[in-house]
Design a protein around this motif. Structure first.
Motif, PDB file in Angstrom:
ATOM      1  N   THR A   1       0.813  -1.086   0.107  1.00 25.66           N
ATOM      2  CA  THR A   1      -0.062   0.096  -0.173  1.00 25.66           C
ATOM      3  C   THR A   1       0.871   1.300  -0.041  1.00 25.66           C
ATOM      4  N   GLY A   2       1.892   1.276   0.774  1.00 23.05           N
ATOM      5  CA  GLY A   2       2.705   2.425   0.593  1.00 23.05           C
ATOM      6  C   GLY A   2       3.570   2.727  -0.483  1.00 23.05           C
ATOM      7  N   ILE A   3       3.974   1.399  -1.210  1.00 23.63           N
ATOM      8  CA  ILE A   3       4.465   1.743  -2.664  1.00 23.63           C
ATOM      9  C   ILE A   3       3.533   2.488  -3.658  1.00 23.63           C
ATOM     10  N   GLN A   4       2.203   2.171  -3.458  1.00 27.51           N
ATOM     11  CA  GLN A   4       1.356   2.593  -4.410  1.00 27.51           C
ATOM     12  C   GLN A   4       0.759   4.059  -3.928  1.00 27.51           C
ATOM     13  N   ASP A   5       1.001   4.198  -2.533  1.00 32.13           N
ATOM     14  CA  ASP A   5       0.889   5.566  -2.405  1.00 32.13           C
ATOM     15  C   ASP A   5       1.893   6.431  -3.015  1.00 32.13           C
ATOM     16  N   GLY A   6       3.118   6.239  -2.802  1.00 34.41           N
ATOM     17  CA  GLY A   6       4.140   6.758  -3.728  1.00 34.41           C
ATOM     18  C   GLY A   6       4.027   6.939  -5.369  1.00 34.41           C
ATOM     19  N   TYR A   7       3.346   5.798  -5.633  1.00 33.94           N
ATOM     20  CA  TYR A   7       3.154   5.713  -7.308  1.00 33.94           C
ATOM     21  C   TYR A   7       2.172   6.749  -7.728  1.00 33.94           C
ATOM     22  N   ASN A   8       1.117   6.863  -6.635  1.00 31.88           N
ATOM     23  CA  ASN A   8      -0.155   7.802  -6.823  1.00 31.88           C
ATOM     24  C   ASN A   8       0.221   9.362  -6.744  1.00 31.88           C
ATOM     25  N   LEU A   9       1.050   9.359  -5.697  1.00 29.19           N
ATOM     26  CA  LEU A   9       1.567  10.889  -5.351  1.00 29.19           C
ATOM     27  C   LEU A   9       2.665  11.514  -6.293  1.00 29.19           C
ATOM     28  N   GLY A  10       3.526  10.405  -6.614  1.00 31.70           N
ATOM     29  CA  GLY A  10       4.773  11.139  -7.452  1.00 31.70           C
ATOM     30  C   GLY A  10       4.492  11.867  -8.605  1.00 31.70           C
ATOM     31  N   TRP A  11       3.376  11.232  -9.498  1.00 34.57           N
ATOM     32  CA  TRP A  11       3.125  11.940 -10.639  1.00 34.57           C
ATOM     33  C   TRP A  11       2.247  13.331 -10.419  1.00 34.57           C
ATOM     34  N   LYS A  12       1.749  13.206  -9.423  1.00 35.00           N
ATOM     35  CA  LYS A  12       0.703  14.236  -9.263  1.00 35.00           C
ATOM     36  C   LYS A  12       1.678  15.604  -8.752  1.00 35.00           C
ATOM     37  N   LEU A  13       2.732  15.169  -7.534  1.00 35.36           N
ATOM     38  CA  LEU A  13       3.634  16.300  -7.363  1.00 35.36           C
ATOM     39  C   LEU A  13       4.467  16.935  -8.580  1.00 35.36           C
ATOM     40  N   ALA A  14       4.754  15.976  -9.645  1.00 29.19           N
ATOM     41  CA  ALA A  14       5.374  16.511 -10.756  1.00 29.19           C
ATOM     42  C   ALA A  14       4.635  17.465 -11.525  1.00 29.19           C
TER      43      ALA A  14
END
Length: 463
Positions: free
Chosen positions: A287-300
């Motif tokens: 779940t943590g990896i998928q948090d990061g996957y979701n958040l990363g492109w939005k931060l970009a």
């Protein structure tokens, strides 16, 4: 090196923080990632990667490395108190299908998961967060080295005892059960075959487990909490087994909690800083990896409204997953007969979706089984390629099914693919013409027959 307020600071270099870093790295967005520990984590802890996480690793270009480093979970060999042995699997091995190329849990020690994710990522070890101050256009962060930086965004991926979360004053709702603990250790040993996960039950309950870890000669030992040395503990169940080395050791407490918010101003919480789980079912790290996957492109993108969708999408998912892992934990605590079963399909995390969320635009009057908000399935395209080959790379992708009279004029960064393969039509349950805009994190964003809907949707996610 970094312009004030123009970079993202990531606190915590575990799998979650490293996934955020890799996402930012692929978009060329400047970041710093700091880790309070002086060296990389060296334990096996979260050793199970679920099928949906393997698809994330495929998109990040890492799947082959992980498959080389891991292996299928072995069958259990239960050594009963009466001297008999019983063999069975927590979940049967599944054959790959066109839609699901990675159907099984992959066992990879957490230290190796972090090592692979960290390749090429400039982690600053021995650097933690001391204090956090929100500002109008960024976050002022004092590091425990004395350095003060102002970042555009701060990602708290610094674990269950998150300094970032505490600095924000975000509630960590849930319970800690001090009376429900488990000893976990990495050991080397002799006298036991590595083809099985060996379990010695008590009457009732659980006495000892020894699981062979891939990629070497280490085992993960699990047992109820005890002060008995690992050597004596193992000898008590089978004197022919000899512990030759004890590595990483931890005492797990049943700490089941979730943050009340995943975003506060320009600060985001992810992974264990946002939700901590029982290890039952192998849900937390995934779940943590998928948090990061979701958040990363939005931060970009740097788009405030889009960043709001991080909490809107991930908090409900984390709550659901927390419920699943907690239920499994309770089965262990109460010694239920099915406590070790892991055959519930929901554990594979392929059915988790964002339907009804702010980025799920379903415009069709009669959608099929795959709808806006769902994971984009794989499928062969008939020319040696797969759908995942089209999606890989962190960009939005338009899949055009059926005869199209008019296609939208899209930016060059959004590839358009005419999909005619019957297998792909079946995988996406498309019976007629349809335009499916796949988000950068490979969920169906917009599903429509009107090209204008695609153009409007891209205004939400591309900046």
């Amino acid at each position: 090196m970094f312009t004030e307020s123009k970079f993202t600071l990531i606190a915590g270099a575990g799998p979650t923080g490293l996934t955020v870093a890799r996402q930012l790295q692929r978009y060329g967005v400047p970041f710093r990632i700091v880790e309070k520990s002086s060296r990389p984590f060296d334990g096996s802890r979260g050793k199970g990667l679920q099928p949906r996480t393997l698809e994330v690793l495929d998109d990040l270009g890492l799947i082959d490395r992980f498959k080389e480093s891991g292996g299928d979970y072995p069958a259990l060999r239960v050594h009963r108190p009466d001297g008999e042995t019983v063999e069975w699997r927590m979940d049967e091995l599944h054959e790959p299908t066109p839609e699901v190329p990675y159907p099984n849990l992959l066992m990879v020690p957490q230290w190796r998961t972090s090592e692979l994710l960290a390749e090429g990522v400039p982690v600053e070890f021995g650097v933690g967060v001391d204090s956090v101050e929100q500002q109008a256009d960024g976050v002022r962060v004092t590091l425990d080295t004395g350095e003060v930086v102002t970042a555009r965004y701060l990602v708290g991926a610094d674990g269950g005892r998150s300094t970032v979360r505490r600095a924000l004053g975000v509630e960590f709702l849930g319970t800690t059960h001090e009376d429900e603990q488990m000893l976990i250790a990495d050991v080397r040993l002799s006298g036991l075959d590595r083809s099985h996960w060996h379990v010695w039950p008590a009457d009732p309950g659980f006495r000892l487990g020894l699981c062979p870890l891939p990629g070497g000669d280490w085992w993960q030992l699990t047992a109820p909490p005890t002060d008995t040395p690992a050597e004596e503990l193992v000898a008590s169940v089978d004197p022919s087994i000899t512990i030759t080395e004890v590595g990483w050791t931890s005492r797990f407490r049943a700490n089941i909690r979730m943050a009340s918010h995943f975003r506060t101003g320009n600060v985001f919480l992810a992974g264990d800083a946002a939700h901590v789980h029982s290890p039952a079912g192998g849900q937390g790290l995934n779940t943590g990896i998928q948090d990061g996957y979701n958040l990363g492109w939005k931060l970009a993108t740097g788009d405030d409204a889009l960043l709001d969708t991080y909490e809107a999408e991930r908090l409900p998912v984390a709550a659901d997953v927390l419920g699943i892992s907690t239920d499994l934990h309770r089965r262990h605590v109460t010694n239920q007969d099915d406590a070790m079963r892991r055959d519930d399909p929901v554990l594979r995390q392929l059915t988790l979706n964002y339907r009804g969320g702010p980025l799920a635009a379903e415009h069709r009057t009669a959608p099929g089984a795959v709808r806006a908000g769902d994971r984009a399935p794989d499928a062969p395209l008939g020319d040696g390629r797969r759908v995942f080959d089209l999606l890989r790379g962190g960009h939005a992708t338009l899949l055009a099914f059926g005869p199209q009279t008019t296609l939208p004029a899209l930016p060059a960064s959004v590839p358009v693919h005419h999909v005619t393969a019957v297998a792909a039509q079946q995988a996406y349950d498309v019976r007629d013409s349809a335009l499916l805009l796949i988000r950068p994190d490979n969920y169906v964003g917009c599903a429509t027959q009107d090209p204008q809907d695609v153009i409007d949707y891209l205004k939400l996610i591309a900046h």
